[in-house]
Enzyme design. Structure first.
Site, PDB file in Angstrom:
ATOM      1  CG  ASP A  21      19.948   9.182   6.382  1.00 34.96           C
ATOM      2  OD1 ASP A  21      19.600   9.867   5.507  1.00 34.96           O
ATOM      3  OD2 ASP A  21      19.994   9.638   7.785  1.00 34.96           O
ATOM      4  CG  ASP A  25      16.739  12.842   6.882  1.00 27.65           C
ATOM      5  OD1 ASP A  25      17.301  11.507   6.758  1.00 27.65           O
ATOM      6  OD2 ASP A  25      15.905  13.375   5.841  1.00 27.65           O
ATOM      7  CG  ASP A  29      18.936   9.786   1.450  1.00 29.51           C
ATOM      8  OD1 ASP A  29      19.539   8.909   1.033  1.00 29.51           O
ATOM      9  OD2 ASP A  29      19.144  10.665   2.482  1.00 29.51           O
ATOM     10  CG  ASP A  98       4.984   0.130  -5.199  1.00 30.39           C
ATOM     11  OD1 ASP A  98       4.047  -0.144  -5.448  1.00 30.39           O
ATOM     12  OD2 ASP A  98       5.881  -0.309  -4.271  1.00 30.39           O
ATOM     13  CG  ASP A 199      -0.255  -0.611  -3.285  1.00 28.79           C
ATOM     14  OD1 ASP A 199       0.331  -1.305  -2.834  1.00 28.79           O
ATOM     15  OD2 ASP A 199      -1.313  -0.010  -2.806  1.00 28.79           O
ATOM     16  CD  GLU A 258      -0.132  -5.593  -2.548  1.00 29.71           C
ATOM     17  OE1 GLU A 258       0.135  -5.995  -1.287  1.00 29.71           O
ATOM     18  OE2 GLU A 258      -0.713  -4.546  -2.938  1.00 29.71           O
ATOM     19  CG  HIS A 331       6.597  -3.325   1.882  1.00 32.42           C
ATOM     20  ND1 HIS A 331       6.447  -4.144   0.654  1.00 32.42           N
ATOM     21  CD2 HIS A 331       5.621  -2.447   1.957  1.00 32.42           C
ATOM     22  CE1 HIS A 331       5.249  -3.546   0.334  1.00 32.42           C
ATOM     23  NE2 HIS A 331       4.788  -2.453   0.898  1.00 32.42           N
ATOM     24  CG  ASP A 332       2.788  -4.958   2.865  1.00 33.46           C
ATOM     25  OD1 ASP A 332       3.050  -4.110   3.444  1.00 33.46           O
ATOM     26  OD2 ASP A 332       2.368  -4.890   1.495  1.00 33.46           O
TER      27      ASP A 332
HETATM   28  C1  NOJ Z   1      -0.319  -2.853  -0.164  1.00 39.54           C
HETATM   29  C2  NOJ Z   1       1.241  -2.358   0.147  1.00 39.54           C
HETATM   30  O1  NOJ Z   1       2.032  -3.229  -0.135  1.00 39.54           O
HETATM   31  C3  NOJ Z   1       1.077  -1.808   1.686  1.00 39.54           C
HETATM   32  O2  NOJ Z   1       2.350  -1.397   2.349  1.00 39.54           O
HETATM   33  C4  NOJ Z   1       0.083  -0.673   1.680  1.00 39.54           C
HETATM   34  O3  NOJ Z   1      -0.112  -0.273   2.941  1.00 39.54           O
HETATM   35  C5  NOJ Z   1      -1.326  -1.160   0.896  1.00 39.54           C
HETATM   36  N1  NOJ Z   1      -0.981  -1.890  -0.232  1.00 39.54           N
HETATM   37  C6  NOJ Z   1      -2.091   0.090   0.595  1.00 39.54           C
HETATM   38  O4  NOJ Z   1      -1.308   0.991  -0.449  1.00 39.54           O
END
Ligand code: NOJ
Length: 568
Positions: A21, A25, A29, A98, A199, A258, A331-332
């Protein structure tokens, strides 16, 4: 032979909300990222994949886009984005954006218009169906809510959303959608970016008729979570080939899709060069190694032999046909050291062992922010401490199924996506130097030990080891081009393989917290003799100090990793 640049590259993924950041906030960013470019450059990575920074109401942290041509206010402005692009290019690094085009936000002007009337000129931009017997048009479950359909009283029809209600699926059958999205892609390429991470790109073409999945319900209300039913449709390939021919092939860029639900067979249809679709895909089979019969939240112990079988399946399955993308975190996913290593006694050793695997397989490695510090999962005590909508959906469903709170929180601690989304710890000061304000999600409380300034000061840190691995990739072409030869496939402690190219490399990973021994004959059988040259090890004394430079050939320390070059 000269390789395309993306085969030699090391990619680093930034989740902007949690990186740095700059304005207090509490939300990371773009200026924050710009201020950290030297850090990334020193790490040695040369491609940055930026999770979405487009305008978004943030139902799913930017994966719900309301304007593809604008920057999310929380993250800054288009001018900030341009400074990022320029800052990267000045340092010889590249930027991959992305691309989220399976769905938009429900606040995108197209959807706002589409939902107004059945006769709206944008109606066919999305997938609308009348009720079936007063209910949803089919039995599909959504990833983030029970049904994949949402009834819209204004026009008396349902719209499809494979993800949240605020992420309506685009109707790719509509040529106008194709034209709009293709020109948006071209617009970003014309800004000078170097590629896209796409994605859930293998969900964009939907199966004709949108029929019921024949599988048994997975949700207490009768819905079926069965992405295999709609993934990888022939129409998706038609679209990607068209995108490649009309747009992507006009630029020198990399693409990585992905793609849940792919095997090496189906993945090769996306990445085989003569098919002219994508360069790489992210497969999910390895990430499923600890999933039980009820999916990812049903976490199960995993066996090294299964893990190796999946790695080998992809290494050999795509060999000569396509190029692997290599990842253990994003991140997932939960933090890799907590999931596949030991985040307590052997955190440093096991984080380095996993890094050794990531960087010595064939393919392009993707590092997720904080992985280079050996960041761990977080165990927030209350559901309220979490922010991720998938986590909330899981908790609601599990309660309905009768699971108790402690089982639910335990599953969240193991696999919630928020494990990977706690802010990047830059130092041991207030809020780890991430923000001067209140962070949008709490920090991992271990930031006083695990942070960038500590890692930079410590020659034996995980970070320093990542730098060494990246240097190895640059110095030793076999890391990029060598074929993968699995050894000792059924061994439950050791992961051993060779890479054969201009040189032969031997990689030995002791994937457990115990010392593992083997006989001299066993060592010789995989090519390990006293003549082998140790290039890298996560037990630092061995490579740095020549007096100690002959590690035992028959004994491996807990989580020990070694990379040898064999004499030819
Ligand atoms: C895959 C992304 O990596 C994830 O973070 C997202 O929630 C879903 N696709 C939907 O866009």
């Amino acid at each position: 032979m000269k390789q395309p640049w993306w085969k030699e590259a090391v990619v680093y993924q930034i989740y902007p909300r949690s990186f740095q950041d700059s304005n207090g906030d509490g939300i990371g960013d773009l200026p924050g990222i710009v201020s950290r470019l030297d850090y990334l450059n020193d790490l040695g990575v040369n491609v940055i994949w930026l999770s979405p920074v487009y305008e978004s109401p943030n139902d799913d942290n930017g994966y719900d886009i309301s304007n593809y041509y604008g920057i999310m206010k929380d993250f800054g402005t288009m001018a900030d984005w341009k400074s990022l692009l320029n800052g990267l290019h000045e340092r010889g690094m590249k930027l991959v954006m992305d691309l989220v085009v399976n769905h938009t936000s429900d606040e995108h002007p197209w959807f706002i218009e589409s939902r107004k009337a059945q006769t709206s000129p944008k109606r066919e931009f999305y997938i609308w169906r009348p009720p079936r017997n007063g209910k949803e048009p089919n039995n599909w479950a959504s990833f983030f809510s029970p049904s994949a359909w949402k009834f819209d009283p204004a026009t008396g029809e349902y719209y499809l959303h494979l993800f949240s209600e605020k992420q309506p699926d685009l109707n790719w059958e509509n040529p106008q959608v194709q034209t709009e999205i293709f020109s948006m892609i071209q617009w970003w390429l014309d800004q000078g970016i170097d590629g896209f991470r796409m994605d859930v790109i293998n969900f964009i073409g939907k199966p004709a008729g949108l029929l019921d999945s024949p599988r048994a319900p997975t949700h207490p209300d009768g819905y079926v979570h069965d992405p295999s039913f709609y993934a990888n449709q022939p129409f998706t390939h038609t679209l990607l080939h068209k995108l490649n021919r009309e747009v992507l092939s006009l630029y020198d860029v990399m693409t990585v899709g992905e793609t849940p639900e792919v095997t090496p067979e189906t993945a090769s249809l996306y990445v085989a060069p003569d098919r002219q679709e994508l360069n790489m895909v992210f497969q999910f089979e390895l990430m499923g190694v600890d999933a039980g019969p009820n999916g990812k939240w049903d976490v199960q112990p995993w066996k090294l032999s299964d893990f190796k079988r999946l790695v080998s399946k992809w290494q050999t399955g795509l060999a000569g046909r396509g190029w692997n993308s290599l990842y253990l975190s994003n991140h997932d996913q939960p933090r890799q050291v907590s999931r596949f290593g030991d985040d307590k006694q052997y955190r440093l050793e096991s984080a380095k062992l996993l890094a050794t695997l990531l960087h010595t397989l064939q393919g392009t490695p993707y590092i997720y922010q904080g992985e280079e510090l050996g960041m761990t999962n977080v165990a927030f005590p209350r559901l309220d401490d979490y922010r991720d909508l998938e986590t909330f959906h899981f908790a609601a469903t599990a309660r309905k199924q009768g699971y108790d709170e402690s089982w639910i929180m335990n599953a969240i601690h193991r696999v919630s996506r928020d494990n990977a989304r706690t802010p990047m710890p830059w130092n041991s000061q207030k809020n780890a130097g991430f923000t001067t304000g209140t962070p949008w999600i709490d920090l991992n409380p271990n930031f006083s030990n695990i942070n960038v300034s500590q890692a930079l000061a410590d020659p034996n840190s995980v970070l320093r080891y990542y730098q060494a691995l990246i240097r190895l990739r640059r110095q030793e072409p076999t890391v990029v081009v060598g074929t993968y030869v699995p050894l000792l496939e059924n061994h439950e402690q050791l992961f051993v393989y060779q890479r054969r190219g201009p040189n032969t490399l031997l990689i030995i990973l002791n994937f457990c917290g115990q010392t593992t021994r083997w006989s001299v004959n066993e060592a010789q059988a995989v090519g390990l003799t006293p003549h082998a040259i140790l290039l890298l090890s996560n037990y630092p004394d061995m490579v740095n100090d020549s007096a100690k430079s002959s590690p035992s050939l028959s004994e491996f320390q807990p989580w020990e990793a070694r990379v040898y070059r064999l004499e030819s």
